[in-house]
Design a protein around this motif. Structure first.
Motif, PDB file in Angstrom:
ATOM      1  N   VAL A 262      39.052  58.528  32.185  1.00  0.00           N
ATOM      2  CA  VAL A 262      40.015  57.407  32.175  1.00  0.00           C
ATOM      3  C   VAL A 262      41.164  58.027  31.491  1.00  0.00           C
ATOM      4  O   VAL A 262      40.823  58.505  30.079  1.00  0.00           O
ATOM      5  CB  VAL A 262      39.416  56.034  31.784  1.00  0.00           C
ATOM      6  CG1 VAL A 262      40.607  54.956  31.677  1.00  0.00           C
ATOM      7  CG2 VAL A 262      38.220  55.534  32.398  1.00  0.00           C
TER       8      VAL A 262
ATOM      9  N   HIS B  78      44.726  57.105  29.663  1.00  0.00           N
ATOM     10  CA  HIS B  78      45.775  55.898  29.420  1.00  0.00           C
ATOM     11  C   HIS B  78      46.930  56.605  28.345  1.00  0.00           C
ATOM     12  O   HIS B  78      46.612  57.082  27.103  1.00  0.00           O
ATOM     13  CB  HIS B  78      44.852  55.086  28.154  1.00  0.00           C
ATOM     14  CG  HIS B  78      45.747  53.658  28.193  1.00  0.00           C
ATOM     15  ND1 HIS B  78      45.305  52.709  27.339  1.00  0.00           N
ATOM     16  CD2 HIS B  78      46.880  53.349  28.783  1.00  0.00           C
ATOM     17  CE1 HIS B  78      46.117  51.551  27.025  1.00  0.00           C
ATOM     18  NE2 HIS B  78      47.191  52.168  28.133  1.00  0.00           N
TER      19      HIS B  78
ATOM     20  N   LEU C  58      36.889  49.171  27.440  1.00  0.00           N
ATOM     21  CA  LEU C  58      36.713  49.484  28.875  1.00  0.00           C
ATOM     22  C   LEU C  58      35.585  50.549  29.450  1.00  0.00           C
ATOM     23  O   LEU C  58      34.870  50.285  30.379  1.00  0.00           O
ATOM     24  CB  LEU C  58      38.200  50.046  29.361  1.00  0.00           C
ATOM     25  CG  LEU C  58      38.300  50.401  30.962  1.00  0.00           C
ATOM     26  CD1 LEU C  58      38.231  49.236  31.698  1.00  0.00           C
ATOM     27  CD2 LEU C  58      39.591  51.157  31.030  1.00  0.00           C
TER      28      LEU C  58
ATOM     29  N   LEU D 131      47.820  54.092  33.525  1.00  0.00           N
ATOM     30  CA  LEU D 131      46.264  54.171  33.199  1.00  0.00           C
ATOM     31  C   LEU D 131      45.921  54.976  34.634  1.00  0.00           C
ATOM     32  O   LEU D 131      46.223  54.590  35.803  1.00  0.00           O
ATOM     33  CB  LEU D 131      45.826  52.961  33.269  1.00  0.00           C
ATOM     34  CG  LEU D 131      44.130  52.903  32.933  1.00  0.00           C
ATOM     35  CD1 LEU D 131      43.847  53.312  31.557  1.00  0.00           C
ATOM     36  CD2 LEU D 131      43.617  51.326  33.226  1.00  0.00           C
TER      37      LEU D 131
ATOM     38  N   ILE E  79      42.470  56.584  36.621  1.00  0.00           N
ATOM     39  CA  ILE E  79      40.842  56.476  36.438  1.00  0.00           C
ATOM     40  C   ILE E  79      40.516  57.191  37.640  1.00  0.00           C
ATOM     41  O   ILE E  79      41.077  57.220  38.907  1.00  0.00           O
ATOM     42  CB  ILE E  79      40.470  55.040  36.586  1.00  0.00           C
ATOM     43  CG1 ILE E  79      40.798  54.100  35.432  1.00  0.00           C
ATOM     44  CG2 ILE E  79      38.944  54.992  36.632  1.00  0.00           C
ATOM     45  CD1 ILE E  79      40.433  52.490  35.452  1.00  0.00           C
TER      46      ILE E  79
ATOM     47  N   VAL F 229      39.424  46.425  34.664  1.00  0.00           N
ATOM     48  CA  VAL F 229      40.704  46.853  33.980  1.00  0.00           C
ATOM     49  C   VAL F 229      41.550  45.478  33.748  1.00  0.00           C
ATOM     50  O   VAL F 229      42.076  45.573  32.753  1.00  0.00           O
ATOM     51  CB  VAL F 229      41.378  47.823  34.657  1.00  0.00           C
ATOM     52  CG1 VAL F 229      42.493  48.030  34.584  1.00  0.00           C
ATOM     53  CG2 VAL F 229      40.682  49.083  34.805  1.00  0.00           C
TER      54      VAL F 229
ATOM     55  N   TYR G 250      41.817  43.484  30.654  1.00  0.00           N
ATOM     56  CA  TYR G 250      42.499  43.923  29.663  1.00  0.00           C
ATOM     57  C   TYR G 250      44.042  43.893  29.737  1.00  0.00           C
ATOM     58  O   TYR G 250      44.635  43.752  28.777  1.00  0.00           O
ATOM     59  CB  TYR G 250      42.046  45.471  29.082  1.00  0.00           C
ATOM     60  CG  TYR G 250      40.541  45.329  28.775  1.00  0.00           C
ATOM     61  CD1 TYR G 250      40.249  44.935  27.447  1.00  0.00           C
ATOM     62  CD2 TYR G 250      39.725  45.686  29.577  1.00  0.00           C
ATOM     63  CE1 TYR G 250      38.855  44.972  27.179  1.00  0.00           C
ATOM     64  CE2 TYR G 250      38.454  45.938  29.387  1.00  0.00           C
ATOM     65  CZ  TYR G 250      38.108  45.304  28.108  1.00  0.00           C
ATOM     66  OH  TYR G 250      36.600  45.473  27.785  1.00  0.00           O
TER      67      TYR G 250
END
Lengths: 86, 86
Positions: A26, A28, A42, B22, B24, B50, B53
């Motif tokens: 992940v 960010h 998360l 973001l 993933i 996800v 959030y």
């Protein structure tokens, strides 16, 4: 460079190649300092979700977090040598 | 090659650099043909997590799946240009 090539380049040695594994990354990138850092929460939630499908113990999980400026990368490596077994 | 370097090498152009994002990536290496392929379900569950959030719409999500032999890689790119706003 394709993602698949990247993962394949990180393939483990032949000693552990018979193992099944799941890798979750992940990344960010935050642009506003006020945006909450939800990555730790998360991470826990993603592990809970994974546990819906496979049985994993804490010792099967390797976790690392890398941070550089506004970019945070969470890496979860899960060894599934014995998938589905409690 | 560090993960962070890998993600940084994929950084978008200056036109979109102000956006938060973001990313993933889920890589699943299966060794037993009988092991269920849970990646499609896991993908939906991760998106749901996800959404706990951040508020995201379908058009903020770019999804790709790459498969090669026993390795399947799922990539989720989520543009968070307006985080927290419904």
């Amino acid at each position: 460079m394709k993602f698949l090539d990247f993962f394949r380049s990180k393939r483990p040695s032949s000693a552990s190649i018979a193992k099944e594994r799941l890798q979750i990354i992940v990344s960010h990138e935050r642009r506003r300092p006020s945006t909450p850092d939800f990555l730790p929460s998360l991470q826990k939630d993603i592990l809970e979700v994974v546990r819906k499908y496979i049985q994993i113990n804490e010792n099967q999980i390797k976790l690392s977090v890398d941070r550089n400026g506004d970019c945070e990368v969470l890496e979860l490596n899960i060894s599934l040598s014995d998938p589905g077994k409690k």
